[in-house]
Write a protein that holds these residues in place. Sequence first.
Motif, PDB file in Angstrom:
ATOM      1  N   VAL A 167       0.863  -1.173   0.000  1.00 62.52           N
ATOM      2  CA  VAL A 167       0.000   0.000   0.000  1.00 62.52           C
ATOM      3  C   VAL A 167       0.903   1.226   0.000  1.00 62.52           C
ATOM      4  N   VAL A 168       0.908   1.973  -1.104  1.00 56.52           N
ATOM      5  CA  VAL A 168       1.809   3.108  -1.273  1.00 56.52           C
ATOM      6  C   VAL A 168       1.000   4.400  -1.284  1.00 56.52           C
ATOM      7  N   THR A 169       1.403   5.369  -0.465  1.00 50.99           N
ATOM      8  CA  THR A 169       0.752   6.674  -0.405  1.00 50.99           C
ATOM      9  C   THR A 169       1.829   7.755  -0.458  1.00 50.99           C
ATOM     10  N   ALA A 170       1.395   9.006  -0.709  1.00 56.41           N
ATOM     11  CA  ALA A 170       2.391  10.069  -0.866  1.00 56.41           C
ATOM     12  C   ALA A 170       1.810  11.436  -0.552  1.00 56.41           C
ATOM     13  N   PHE A 171       2.668  12.320  -0.065  1.00 57.41           N
ATOM     14  CA  PHE A 171       2.379  13.751   0.106  1.00 57.41           C
ATOM     15  C   PHE A 171       3.624  14.523  -0.329  1.00 57.41           C
ATOM     16  N   ARG A 172       4.600  14.704   0.553  1.00 55.42           N
ATOM     17  CA  ARG A 172       5.917  15.193   0.128  1.00 55.42           C
ATOM     18  C   ARG A 172       6.936  14.065   0.080  1.00 55.42           C
ATOM     19  N   SER A 173       6.630  12.988   0.761  1.00 53.98           N
ATOM     20  CA  SER A 173       7.440  11.777   0.691  1.00 53.98           C
ATOM     21  C   SER A 173       6.523  10.617   0.334  1.00 53.98           C
ATOM     22  N   THR A 174       7.097   9.563  -0.202  1.00 55.56           N
ATOM     23  CA  THR A 174       6.330   8.389  -0.631  1.00 55.56           C
ATOM     24  C   THR A 174       6.525   7.274   0.390  1.00 55.56           C
ATOM     25  N   VAL A 175       5.428   6.839   0.976  1.00 56.63           N
ATOM     26  CA  VAL A 175       5.469   5.874   2.073  1.00 56.63           C
ATOM     27  C   VAL A 175       4.897   4.542   1.604  1.00 56.63           C
ATOM     28  N   GLY A 176       5.565   3.441   1.972  1.00 50.14           N
ATOM     29  CA  GLY A 176       5.029   2.117   1.691  1.00 50.14           C
ATOM     30  C   GLY A 176       5.649   1.404   0.520  1.00 50.14           C
ATOM     31  N   LEU A 177       6.673   1.972  -0.080  1.00 50.00           N
ATOM     32  CA  LEU A 177       7.334   1.299  -1.196  1.00 50.00           C
ATOM     33  C   LEU A 177       8.025   0.034  -0.698  1.00 50.00           C
ATOM     34  N   PRO A 178       8.091  -1.016  -1.534  1.00 48.50           N
ATOM     35  CA  PRO A 178       8.736  -2.264  -1.113  1.00 48.50           C
ATOM     36  C   PRO A 178      10.170  -2.035  -0.642  1.00 48.50           C
ATOM     37  N   GLY A 179      10.554  -2.725   0.424  1.00 46.96           N
ATOM     38  CA  GLY A 179      11.929  -2.660   0.909  1.00 46.96           C
ATOM     39  C   GLY A 179      12.285  -1.406   1.664  1.00 46.96           C
ATOM     40  N   ARG A 180      11.270  -0.644   2.113  1.00 44.53           N
ATOM     41  CA  ARG A 180      11.543   0.593   2.865  1.00 44.53           C
ATOM     42  C   ARG A 180      10.772   0.595   4.178  1.00 44.53           C
ATOM     43  N   LEU A 181      11.290   1.330   5.142  1.00 44.08           N
ATOM     44  CA  LEU A 181      10.667   1.465   6.452  1.00 44.08           C
ATOM     45  C   LEU A 181      10.648   2.935   6.835  1.00 44.08           C
ATOM     46  N   SER A 182       9.458   3.498   6.940  1.00 41.35           N
ATOM     47  CA  SER A 182       9.314   4.906   7.301  1.00 41.35           C
ATOM     48  C   SER A 182       9.044   5.054   8.795  1.00 41.35           C
ATOM     49  N   SER A 183       9.071   6.295   9.257  1.00 39.99           N
ATOM     50  CA  SER A 183       8.920   6.536  10.695  1.00 39.99           C
ATOM     51  C   SER A 183       8.208   7.858  10.942  1.00 39.99           C
ATOM     52  N   ARG A 184       7.444   7.871  12.031  1.00 41.02           N
ATOM     53  CA  ARG A 184       6.886   9.120  12.535  1.00 41.02           C
ATOM     54  C   ARG A 184       7.765   9.616  13.659  1.00 41.02           C
ATOM     55  N   LEU A 185       8.169  10.853  13.593  1.00 36.57           N
ATOM     56  CA  LEU A 185       8.916  11.522  14.647  1.00 36.57           C
ATOM     57  C   LEU A 185       7.890  12.195  15.561  1.00 36.57           C
ATOM     58  N   GLN A 186       7.869  11.812  16.839  1.00 38.66           N
ATOM     59  CA  GLN A 186       6.849  12.285  17.779  1.00 38.66           C
ATOM     60  C   GLN A 186       7.502  13.122  18.887  1.00 38.66           C
ATOM     61  N   PRO A 187       7.567  14.448  18.709  1.00 36.21           N
ATOM     62  CA  PRO A 187       8.274  15.308  19.673  1.00 36.21           C
ATOM     63  C   PRO A 187       7.352  15.908  20.733  1.00 36.21           C
ATOM     64  N   ASN A 188       6.534  15.084  21.378  1.00 30.95           N
ATOM     65  CA  ASN A 188       5.575  15.603  22.357  1.00 30.95           C
ATOM     66  C   ASN A 188       6.274  16.311  23.512  1.00 30.95           C
ATOM     67  N   HIS A 189       5.588  17.333  24.039  1.00 29.25           N
ATOM     68  CA  HIS A 189       6.138  18.105  25.151  1.00 29.25           C
ATOM     69  C   HIS A 189       4.997  18.453  26.112  1.00 29.25           C
ATOM     70  N   PRO A 190       5.215  18.388  27.430  1.00 35.47           N
ATOM     71  CA  PRO A 190       4.125  18.610  28.396  1.00 35.47           C
ATOM     72  C   PRO A 190       3.457  19.974  28.288  1.00 35.47           C
ATOM     73  N   THR A 191       4.190  20.989  27.814  1.00 37.43           N
ATOM     74  CA  THR A 191       3.612  22.330  27.725  1.00 37.43           C
ATOM     75  C   THR A 191       3.670  22.902  26.309  1.00 37.43           C
ATOM     76  N   ASP A 192       4.031  22.075  25.324  1.00 39.22           N
ATOM     77  CA  ASP A 192       4.186  22.537  23.933  1.00 39.22           C
ATOM     78  C   ASP A 192       5.202  23.665  23.815  1.00 39.22           C
ATOM     79  N   ASP A 193       6.189  23.675  24.699  1.00 39.64           N
ATOM     80  CA  ASP A 193       7.221  24.703  24.642  1.00 39.64           C
ATOM     81  C   ASP A 193       7.973  24.613  23.318  1.00 39.64           C
ATOM     82  N   PRO A 194       8.066  25.715  22.554  1.00 40.40           N
ATOM     83  CA  PRO A 194       8.695  25.655  21.230  1.00 40.40           C
ATOM     84  C   PRO A 194      10.136  25.148  21.262  1.00 40.40           C
ATOM     85  N   GLU A 195      10.907  25.561  22.259  1.00 43.41           N
ATOM     86  CA  GLU A 195      12.297  25.112  22.335  1.00 43.41           C
ATOM     87  C   GLU A 195      12.369  23.601  22.595  1.00 43.41           C
TER      88      GLU A 195
END
Length: 488
Positions: A167-195
Motif C-alpha cells: 500500500v503506497v501513499t504520498a504527500f511530500r514523501s512516498t510511504v510504503g514502497l517495497p523494501g523501505r521502512l518509514s517513521s513518525r517523529l513524535q516530539p511531544n512536550h508537556p507544555t508545547d514549549d517551542p524550544e
Amino acid sequence: MVRSVGLAKKSAWTKPRQAYPLTMSSYSVLLGNERHVFADLKAVMAAASPLKSGDCLAGIAAETNERRVAARFCLADIPLKTFLEDLLIPYEADEVTRLIVDGHDRQAFAPVSHMTVGQFRDWLLSYEATSEALTALAPGLTPEMVAAVSKIMRNQDLIAVAAKCRVVTAFRSTVGLPGRLSSRLQPNHPTDDPEGVAGSTLDGLLYGIGDAVIGINPATDNLDACIRLMHLFDRLRERFEIPTQSCVLTHVTTSIQAIEKGAPLDLVFQSVAGTEAANKGFGIDLSVLREGREAALSLKRGTVGDNVMYLETGQGSALSADAHHGVDQQTCEVRAYAVARELKPLLVNTVVGFIGPEYLYDAKQIIRAGLEDHFCGKLLGLPMGVDVCYTNHAEADQDDMDNLMVLLAAAGVNFLIAVPGADDVMLNYQSLAYHDIVSLRHMFKKPPAPEFEGWLKRMEMLDGQGRLAPSAAAGPFSRNLLSYKASA
C-alpha cells in the motif's frame, strides 16, 4: 474428532435499497464429545478471538480454550458471503455498517466469493495470493471477513500475508514502497514549549527519523496553540528543505478552523472507531471527516501526492465508549479501517498498547493485537503503521516491544512511531526510541522514503552503505543547526 456445523434459522430481514436477504442463524459444532452452540455469528466471532482482557471485560470471550477452538472450527466453515448477509451491527442503526455494505465492490470480491473463511486463509498463504492479487482484492473485502480470517491464523500467518501486501501513499514523501521502512517523529512536550518541541524534533532528524511525518500530540486542543505548532514545523521544514510532512494531532474540527485561518497545515488528523456511536464519542461522524479531507485538499500543499489524512485507531476504543454492540474488540477495530479506507489517508496507525491493560492485558496480547491490526489494515488496502507501545501498568516491558518491532519490520509495516528515549513525557507511556528505527533499518536493510533518503544523503548523514553515518555531526544539517531558532 468429528466436526459438524448446524445452522438454525431464526428470522429474516431485507436491507433497504439493496437485495441482501439476511438470515440470522445460530451455529453449533461438535468437538470431541461436546457440542458447542453459539447464538449467532457475533458470538462465533467473539468466542473465536484470541484471549483479550477487553473481551473478558465485555463478557463475550470464550470461557475455555476448548470453546475457543470450537468457535474457530465453526468459523472456518462459514462462507465469506455470510458476512454480506448476516450483519453484526444492523444496517439501519449504524453509518459505519452502511458504509461497509454500500461500498462493497462485488466484482473485486468475485475471485474469493465461493470460499469459506478457512479456504480464504489457505488461499492467502498460497503462491496465488500475490501482491498484485491482494491489491486487486482489497475493495472486495469487508472488515468482518478480514477479522474473521485473522482469528484462525497464527502470528506467523499474519506476518507472511501482510508482508505480501503493498500500500503506497504520498504527500511530500512516498510511504510504503517495497523494501523501505518509514517513521513518525513524535516530539511531544508537556507544555508545547517551542524550544522543547524543536529540540526533540531536531534530535530525531539527526537519527534520520520523520520521513512518514513529524507529528505532535499537542498538550492542548486550543486553536491558537495548535496553529503556533503548525508554523513551527513549517518554518523548520522550509529552513532545512526537508521532504516530509507535519501534523498537529488535534481534533478534525480544530484542523478545519486552522485551515480557515490560513495555517500551514499538511495533514488532518483524527482518531476513528468502528461504530457510529464510538465515533460520536470522539465528536465526529463520516461527514465531518470528509469535510476535513476536502479542506486539506484545497490547500494543495503536497508535492508528490495528495493523501492528506492521518488516522489513528486502537483495539478497545468502542468498548471503552460502551459503543461496541456486543461485537468483539478486534472486529470493532477492523471496522474502523472501513472508515479510514473511505478517506484515502497518507497514514493509519494503531496505538496498539496505549489504551491499557483493561483491553490488552500483557505483552502476549499486545503483540498479537499489533500483528492482527497490521495484517487486517493492509489486507483492506490501508497504509498501516503501528505505535509499538505499552502503558506503565501493563504486564509488558521494552524487551516485549523489541520483539514486536522486529516482527512488524519482517511483516513489511509501512511506518513505526519513535519518541525521544522511548519515553513519551507528555502522554506518559512507552514507545520506541529513535535509535530503534535506525537499528531496524540497518538490520533489515530498509531505508526511509526515497525523497527523505535523498535529503539525508545531501546532508551527508548516510555513509556509503546507506547507514546513518557517525560523521553526520559534521555535515551541513548539523552545521546549520547552530543558527536555527525555534521561536524565530
